[in-house]
Scaffold this motif. Structure first.
Motif, PDB file in Angstrom:
ATOM      1  N   GLN A 104       0.634  -1.129  -0.028  1.00 40.76           N
ATOM      2  CA  GLN A 104      -0.102   0.079  -0.058  1.00 40.76           C
ATOM      3  C   GLN A 104       0.790   1.332   0.107  1.00 40.76           C
ATOM      4  O   GLN A 104       1.692   1.324   0.598  1.00 40.76           O
ATOM      5  CB  GLN A 104      -0.708   0.023   1.267  1.00 40.76           C
ATOM      6  CG  GLN A 104      -2.033  -1.177   1.349  1.00 40.76           C
ATOM      7  CD  GLN A 104      -3.119  -0.645   0.263  1.00 40.76           C
ATOM      8  OE1 GLN A 104      -3.265   0.377  -0.207  1.00 40.76           O
ATOM      9  NE2 GLN A 104      -4.140  -1.695   0.244  1.00 40.76           N
ATOM     10  N   ARG A 159      -1.518   1.398  -4.850  1.00 42.19           N
ATOM     11  CA  ARG A 159      -1.056  -0.033  -4.695  1.00 42.19           C
ATOM     12  C   ARG A 159       0.390  -0.208  -5.664  1.00 42.19           C
ATOM     13  O   ARG A 159       0.634   0.472  -6.533  1.00 42.19           O
ATOM     14  CB  ARG A 159      -2.104  -0.930  -5.063  1.00 42.19           C
ATOM     15  CG  ARG A 159      -3.452  -0.782  -4.224  1.00 42.19           C
ATOM     16  CD  ARG A 159      -4.546  -1.205  -5.087  1.00 42.19           C
ATOM     17  NE  ARG A 159      -4.895  -0.092  -6.287  1.00 42.19           N
ATOM     18  CZ  ARG A 159      -5.706  -0.493  -7.058  1.00 42.19           C
ATOM     19  NH1 ARG A 159      -6.511  -1.443  -7.048  1.00 42.19           N
ATOM     20  NH2 ARG A 159      -5.996   0.522  -8.053  1.00 42.19           N
ATOM     21  N   ALA A 214       0.585  -5.005   2.128  1.00 41.01           N
ATOM     22  CA  ALA A 214      -0.773  -5.343   2.179  1.00 41.01           C
ATOM     23  C   ALA A 214      -1.167  -6.763   2.858  1.00 41.01           C
ATOM     24  O   ALA A 214      -0.424  -7.338   3.017  1.00 41.01           O
ATOM     25  CB  ALA A 214      -1.647  -5.272   0.654  1.00 41.01           C
ATOM     26  N   ASN A 224      -6.225  -5.521  -1.388  1.00 36.77           N
ATOM     27  CA  ASN A 224      -5.531  -4.399  -2.236  1.00 36.77           C
ATOM     28  C   ASN A 224      -6.481  -3.375  -2.664  1.00 36.77           C
ATOM     29  O   ASN A 224      -6.332  -3.011  -3.851  1.00 36.77           O
ATOM     30  CB  ASN A 224      -4.747  -5.073  -3.096  1.00 36.77           C
ATOM     31  CG  ASN A 224      -5.413  -5.845  -4.111  1.00 36.77           C
ATOM     32  OD1 ASN A 224      -6.549  -6.002  -4.121  1.00 36.77           O
ATOM     33  ND2 ASN A 224      -4.390  -6.794  -4.854  1.00 36.77           N
TER      34      ASN A 224
END
Length: 654
Positions: A104, A159, A214, A224
């Motif tokens: 992340q 992401r 994540a 995600n």
């Protein structure tokens, strides 16, 4: 985190009228209640497994992955840049091999091309940056594996996908990788991070500041979803080693153990710091008068603050040359100690404001430690900032202008988050109610207990918020924050689930039984990842009750309650033989029924019916034992149930 939760009840009611108007469930004398739907035995979507027991406990083969972080950064207070390196050690405890992993990159929310910026409404919103000209986000470079080889990666909004040079084995496989990163701190970062100008210098509240793993779990695989603002976080647990280099005139606070206090405090401040560790009263470590004095900081250009935080899901910090610092010890049930510490500017000092922050922090954590589970961190830091209220392990950011009851409320709320979701690590991105709602519930009990109810301002009826709670325009509580109208998040994530837990505790199960089960939920899922079904199952198995009607009414659907008195007669037309009272359930939500009758002599008679009267009925008759005529019969005499049509709750004799 959500500033809506801090509104006093009167303001909430005004907000309700402004936003929801007069919208209410359609009132009818005909029942729309369907007991087959309310008590349908088919409730759970998943059977118990080796990972998640049908009893709600983690299964005997439960697993979760782990991530440890070594982070070294510097803060430039001229350019507002955070810059450094993160090394992540990741353990794959799952039964699945991995060829790629997800991270992340939450600061990318503040890139003008992000999904989050695209969906922020033009009207007043807390999710974004206050300046439309600010274009933030990460600069990422030097992504390498443990051998020093560069690895392939792609960034998609918030992401990051890393292609692994070789397969990461299941059941304990480990990998290390590192990267350089930098970003400019937004002035107002979605009410979670930011920069507060003060007369003695900026306060930097630093959060969502490093690339992080994540979660990969047995429910969704990789979690995600992009970070767009409303949904908060879902993170793995691990250990953090953090080094922060800042100007020497700054004080840097973080929610972990300070490893080098002799290097970063003056001798006098270190003495006071150590004194505070053994003091139940607040000890001033750096006073307001000392803040502008250059001698109140070591005479160097920069200092590196070294911190360690173990078994946590995140880490955050704050830095400023304007900080007044005070602290006191926290007494824990086991006999261990922690430290309550507050950092705030002179603008926040005095007038029943931040000079009481440490007192509030200490009281809040001691209450929750005794009530639910012991506080796990060596320190609890409260920072005055331009963040209205946001929580991280061992540290929270609260509004610098808060004082008196509002400061108690936000402090207590943010530290309540240590239990939900810092200890009980639910998925905030999907289930805000398991984070904010549970916390709102425990805050209610904490405020009743604090300082003999100093800020316990409950006035009028418990069900004063019925108009909002039962509003038909609301989404169900079991809606992701991203799927709620922003104006509804305060109600659906905080107030309504908090109210639901209080109703379940006080009116359905009883405090003793509820509290024991709730403590078990915390115990079973401490430092783990529960789902809503895990919570439901724990509460049912521990209390011995079938509560699917409750979860279905309050959490899964936006059902409303309308109980009514439809008839009052006497047995054989003789008041001395008792009264036959007929009640109806007119809307979709079933709840227990409390009836109070008043006789001609003024005697009051109470009768409580369990929710099971609605298990196969929409109307119910019962005999109230009385030997006198009745002048009045009333449903919910204590006004605790959120009945959407209270007018039909009362019968009066002619």
């Amino acid at each position: 985190m959500n500033k809506t939760k801090l509104l006093p009840l009167a303001a909430v009611l005004l907000f309700s009228q402004a936003v929801f108007g007069q919208a209410q469930p359609t009132r009818t004398t005909e029942s729309v209640y369907d007991y087959k739907a309310a008590f349908n035995p088919v409730f759970y979507n998943n059977s118990g497994s080796v990972y998640r027991s049908a009893s709600g406990k983690p299964g005997h083969q439960y697993w979760q992955n782990a991530a440890n972080y070594d982070i070294k950064v510097s803060l430039n207070d001229q350019t507002h840049e955070v810059k450094g390196t993160v090394k992540i050690s990741y353990t794959n405890n799952s039964p699945d091999k991995m060829d790629f992993i997800w991270l992340q990159l939450e600061q990318n929310l503040f890139n003008q091309k992000s999904i989050g910026q695209a969906v922020v409404p033009l009207t007043n919103s807390r999710y974004g940056d206050s300046s439309s000209e600010f274009d933030g986000g990460y600069t990422i470079s030097q992504v390498k594996d443990q051998s020093g080889k560069e690895v392939k990666y792609k960034i998609y909004d918030t992401r990051m996908r890393i292609e692994l040079p070789k397969t990461l084995e299941a059941n304990g496989g480990k990998i290390e990788f590192s990267m350089d990163f930098s970003y400019i701190v937004p002035e107002y970062g979605a009410d979670r991070t930011g920069i507060l100008p003060t007369s003695e210098g900026n306060i930097y509240a630093i959060a969502q500041w490093y690339p992080k793993m994540a979660v990969y779990d047995d429910v969704h695989g990789w979690n995600n979803l992009p970070y767009t603002g409303p949904g908060e976080f879902y993170l793995e647990y691990g250990d953090f080693n953090v080094e922060i280099t800042a100007p020497a005139n700054h004080i840097v606070v973080l929610g972990g153990e300070l490893l080098n206090p002799e290097e970063v405090w003056t001798k006098e401040q270190l003495d006071r710091f150590n004194k505070a560790k053994n003091s139940d009263k607040t000890v001033i470590i750096r006073s307001q008068d000392e803040v502008p004095n250059p001698n109140s900081r070591p005479k160097k250009s920069t200092l590196t603050w070294k911190y360690r935080l173990n078994n946590a899901r995140d880490v955050a910090w704050a830095s400023s040359k304007s900080f007044i610092i005070d602290a006191a010890k926290i007494n824990l049930p086991s006999g261990k100690k922690s430290l309550a510490l507050s950092a705030y500017p002179k603008e926040s000092n005095g007038g029943n404001a931040w000079e009481r922050s440490t007192e509030y922090t200490k009281a809040s954590i001691e209450h929750y430690s005794n009530k639910w589970m012991e506080y796990p961190y060596p320190i609890a830091v409260n920072v005055a900032s331009n963040v209205g209220g946001m929580e991280y392990p061992g540290i929270v950011f609260c509004g610098s202008r808060a004082k008196a009851g509002s400061l108690w409320g936000v402090t207590d709320h943010e530290f309540g988050h240590i239990w939900f979701p810092m200890i009980v690590g639910s998925n905030e991105r999907l289930y805000a109610w398991m984070d904010e709602g549970f916390n709102t519930f425990i805050n209610d009990l904490s405020t009743e207990a604090f300082n003999n109810g100093e800020y316990n301002r409950t006035r009028g009826s418990r069900n004063a918020m019925t108009r909002m709670i039962m509003n038909p325009s609301l989404e169900p509580i079991m809606t992701t924050p991203q799927g709620m109208k922003e104006r509804n998040i305060g109600m659906l994530a905080y107030y309504k689930p908090g109210y639901a837990m209080r109703i379940l505790r006080d009116e359905v199960l009883g405090a003793e039984r509820f509290d024991a089960a709730f403590r078990k939920y915390v115990e079973y899922w401490a430092y783990k990842h529960p789902t809503p079904e895990d919570f439901f199952r724990v509460m049912e198995n521990e209390t011995g009750e079938n509560l699917n009607w409750f979860w279905r009414s309050w959490i899964l659907n936006n059902w409303s309650l309308d109980q009514a008195i439809t008839d009052v007669n006497y047995v054989e037309l003789d008041p001395t033989k008792g009264a036959i009272i007929t009640i109806s359930n007119l809307q979709k939500m079933p709840m227990p029924v409390v009836v109070e009758a008043t006789t001609v002599s003024g005697k009051k008679i109470r009768h409580k019916l369990p929710v099971e009267v609605w298990e196969r009925n929409s109307s119910w008759k019962f005999v109230l034992n009385t030997t006198e005529k009745l002048t009045n019969v009333r449903i919910d005499p204590d006004q605790v149930y959120p009945d959407s049509n209270p007018e039909n709750n009362v019968w009066n004799s002619n």
